[in-house]
Design a protein around this motif. Structure first.
Motif, short mmCIF file in Angstrom:
data_model
loop_
_atom_site.label_atom_id
_atom_site.label_comp_id
_atom_site.label_asym_id
_atom_site.label_seq_id
_atom_site.Cartn_x
_atom_site.Cartn_y
_atom_site.Cartn_z
N MET A 1 0.84 -1.18 0.00
CA MET A 1 0.00 0.00 0.00
C MET A 1 0.89 1.25 0.00
SD MET A 1 -2.89 1.47 2.69
CE MET A 1 -2.96 -0.03 3.57
N LYS A 2 0.50 2.20 -0.82
CA LYS A 2 1.26 3.45 -0.90
C LYS A 2 1.04 4.28 0.35
CE LYS A 2 1.74 4.05 -5.76
NZ LYS A 2 2.11 5.07 -6.67
N PRO A 3 2.01 5.10 0.70
CA PRO A 3 1.81 5.97 1.87
C PRO A 3 0.69 6.97 1.63
CG PRO A 3 3.90 6.44 0.75
CD PRO A 3 3.28 5.28 0.05
N PHE A 4 0.16 7.50 2.72
CA PHE A 4 -0.91 8.47 2.62
C PHE A 4 -0.61 9.63 3.54
CE2 PHE A 4 -1.97 5.60 6.03
CZ PHE A 4 -2.49 6.41 7.02
N ASP A 5 -1.27 10.75 3.26
CA ASP A 5 -1.18 11.91 4.14
C ASP A 5 -2.35 11.85 5.11
OD1 ASP A 5 1.05 12.96 2.83
OD2 ASP A 5 -0.16 14.12 1.43
N PHE A 6 -2.11 12.30 6.33
CA PHE A 6 -3.18 12.31 7.32
C PHE A 6 -3.27 13.70 7.92
CE2 PHE A 6 -5.17 11.40 11.47
CZ PHE A 6 -6.31 10.76 11.01
N ILE A 7 -4.47 14.26 7.87
CA ILE A 7 -4.73 15.60 8.40
C ILE A 7 -5.74 15.44 9.52
CG2 ILE A 7 -5.63 17.90 7.83
CD1 ILE A 7 -5.03 16.83 4.78
N GLU A 8 -5.47 16.05 10.65
CA GLU A 8 -6.38 15.92 11.79
C GLU A 8 -6.73 17.30 12.33
OE1 GLU A 8 -6.10 12.66 14.97
OE2 GLU A 8 -5.21 14.40 15.96
N MET A 9 -8.00 17.49 12.62
CA MET A 9 -8.47 18.75 13.17
C MET A 9 -9.36 18.48 14.37
SD MET A 9 -9.56 20.58 9.59
CE MET A 9 -9.86 22.18 10.31
N LYS A 10 -9.26 19.30 15.37
CA LYS A 10 -10.15 19.22 16.54
C LYS A 10 -10.89 20.55 16.63
CE LYS A 10 -7.22 16.28 19.43
NZ LYS A 10 -8.01 15.08 19.46
N VAL A 11 -12.21 20.45 16.75
CA VAL A 11 -13.01 21.66 16.87
C VAL A 11 -13.99 21.47 18.02
CG1 VAL A 11 -12.83 22.31 14.44
CG2 VAL A 11 -14.72 20.86 15.17
N PRO A 12 -14.43 22.57 18.64
CA PRO A 12 -15.45 22.45 19.67
C PRO A 12 -16.71 21.79 19.10
CG PRO A 12 -14.48 24.64 19.72
CD PRO A 12 -13.97 23.96 18.47
N ALA A 13 -17.38 21.00 19.91
CA ALA A 13 -18.60 20.30 19.47
C ALA A 13 -19.77 21.28 19.45
CB ALA A 13 -18.88 19.11 20.38
N LYS A 14 -19.67 22.24 18.55
CA LYS A 14 -20.70 23.27 18.39
C LYS A 14 -21.02 23.38 16.91
CE LYS A 14 -19.04 25.93 22.33
NZ LYS A 14 -18.36 27.16 22.77
N SER A 15 -22.28 23.60 16.60
CA SER A 15 -22.72 23.62 15.21
C SER A 15 -22.02 24.69 14.38
CB SER A 15 -24.23 23.79 15.13
OG SER A 15 -24.63 24.98 15.77
N GLU A 16 -21.58 25.78 15.01
CA GLU A 16 -20.95 26.85 14.23
C GLU A 16 -19.59 26.47 13.66
OE1 GLU A 16 -22.11 27.26 17.46
OE2 GLU A 16 -20.72 28.52 18.58
N TYR A 17 -19.02 25.34 14.08
CA TYR A 17 -17.73 24.90 13.54
C TYR A 17 -17.87 23.92 12.39
CZ TYR A 17 -15.54 27.47 17.26
OH TYR A 17 -15.13 28.49 18.07
N VAL A 18 -19.11 23.54 12.06
CA VAL A 18 -19.33 22.64 10.94
C VAL A 18 -18.82 23.29 9.65
CG1 VAL A 18 -21.10 21.49 9.54
CG2 VAL A 18 -21.27 21.44 12.03
N GLY A 19 -19.03 24.58 9.49
CA GLY A 19 -18.58 25.30 8.30
C GLY A 19 -17.07 25.26 8.12
N VAL A 20 -16.32 25.29 9.21
CA VAL A 20 -14.86 25.22 9.15
C VAL A 20 -14.44 23.87 8.55
CG1 VAL A 20 -12.75 25.15 10.54
CG2 VAL A 20 -14.56 26.80 11.09
N ILE A 21 -15.08 22.82 9.01
CA ILE A 21 -14.76 21.48 8.51
C ILE A 21 -15.21 21.33 7.06
CG2 ILE A 21 -15.15 19.00 8.83
CD1 ILE A 21 -13.30 20.35 10.96
N ARG A 22 -16.36 21.92 6.71
CA ARG A 22 -16.83 21.86 5.32
C ARG A 22 -15.82 22.53 4.39
NH1 ARG A 22 -22.35 21.10 3.94
NH2 ARG A 22 -22.15 22.70 2.33
N LEU A 23 -15.29 23.69 4.79
CA LEU A 23 -14.30 24.38 3.97
C LEU A 23 -13.02 23.56 3.83
CD1 LEU A 23 -14.69 28.07 5.17
CD2 LEU A 23 -15.05 27.21 2.85
N SER A 24 -12.59 22.96 4.92
CA SER A 24 -11.39 22.12 4.88
C SER A 24 -11.61 20.91 3.96
CB SER A 24 -11.03 21.63 6.28
OG SER A 24 -10.75 22.73 7.11
#
Length: 160
Positions: A1-24
């Motif tokens: 299997m080829k290597p992969f990149d892994f990106i991890e983000m932690k955001v507060p469990a609040k609905s207003e941060y859904v947009g940040v994850i959508r943009l990412s």
């Protein structure tokens, strides 16, 4: 299997941060070459998983967070959304996770089962682990559009 990149983000469990994850999500998927339609499907599915975690994972008094991990492979994007979790060890998570079955009782996972049906419809593969909190692993495969590849070849041959 080829290597992969892994990106991890932690955001507060609040609905207003859904947009940040959508943009990412949009930025990562666009960079990988997903179509507009696939990017929209990814954003909706991930929004559902995020909203579910934000709405149901924590009591009102708790200041929880949601961890989102993106496994960027040559042929697919794997997205994990977890509440009550620390950092991901992708290998360990994948060993202990099982496929989402539409016959499962949604109440065993969490209220608001429609979101899981929607996620399952939009993604190529969905797996869930709910030992402590919930981890939703969603996979979307990158399908090269043969028409676009042919168009590029035609453009190259006409310009030479």
């Amino acid at each position: 299997m080829k290597p992969f990149d892994f990106i991890e983000m932690k955001v507060p469990a609040k609905s207003e941060y859904v947009g940040v994850i959508r943009l990412s999500t949009s930025g990562i998927a666009n960079r990988m070459g997903f179509t507009y339609e696939d990017i929209e499907d990814l954003k909706v599915a991930i929004s559902e998983a995020m909203s579910n975690a934000a709405a149901h994972a924590y009591d009102d008094s708790e200041e929880g967070e949601v961890t989102v991990g993106f496994g960027v492979y040559e042929d697919r994007l794997e997205v994990m959304v977890a509440d009550h979790g620390g950092s991901f060890d992708l290998t360990k998570v994948k060993q202990g996770i099982g496929p989402y079955e539409q016959t499962e009782s949604i109440e065993n996972l969490r209220e608001g089962g429609f979101g899981l049906f929607l996620i399952d419809a939009l993604m190529d593969k969905v797996e869930i682990k709910n030992d402590y909190g919930v981890i939703v692993l969603m996979t979307k495969y990158l399908h090269m559009n043969e028409n676009e590849v042919g168009l590029d070849d035609d453009q190259i041959s006409t310009t030479q």
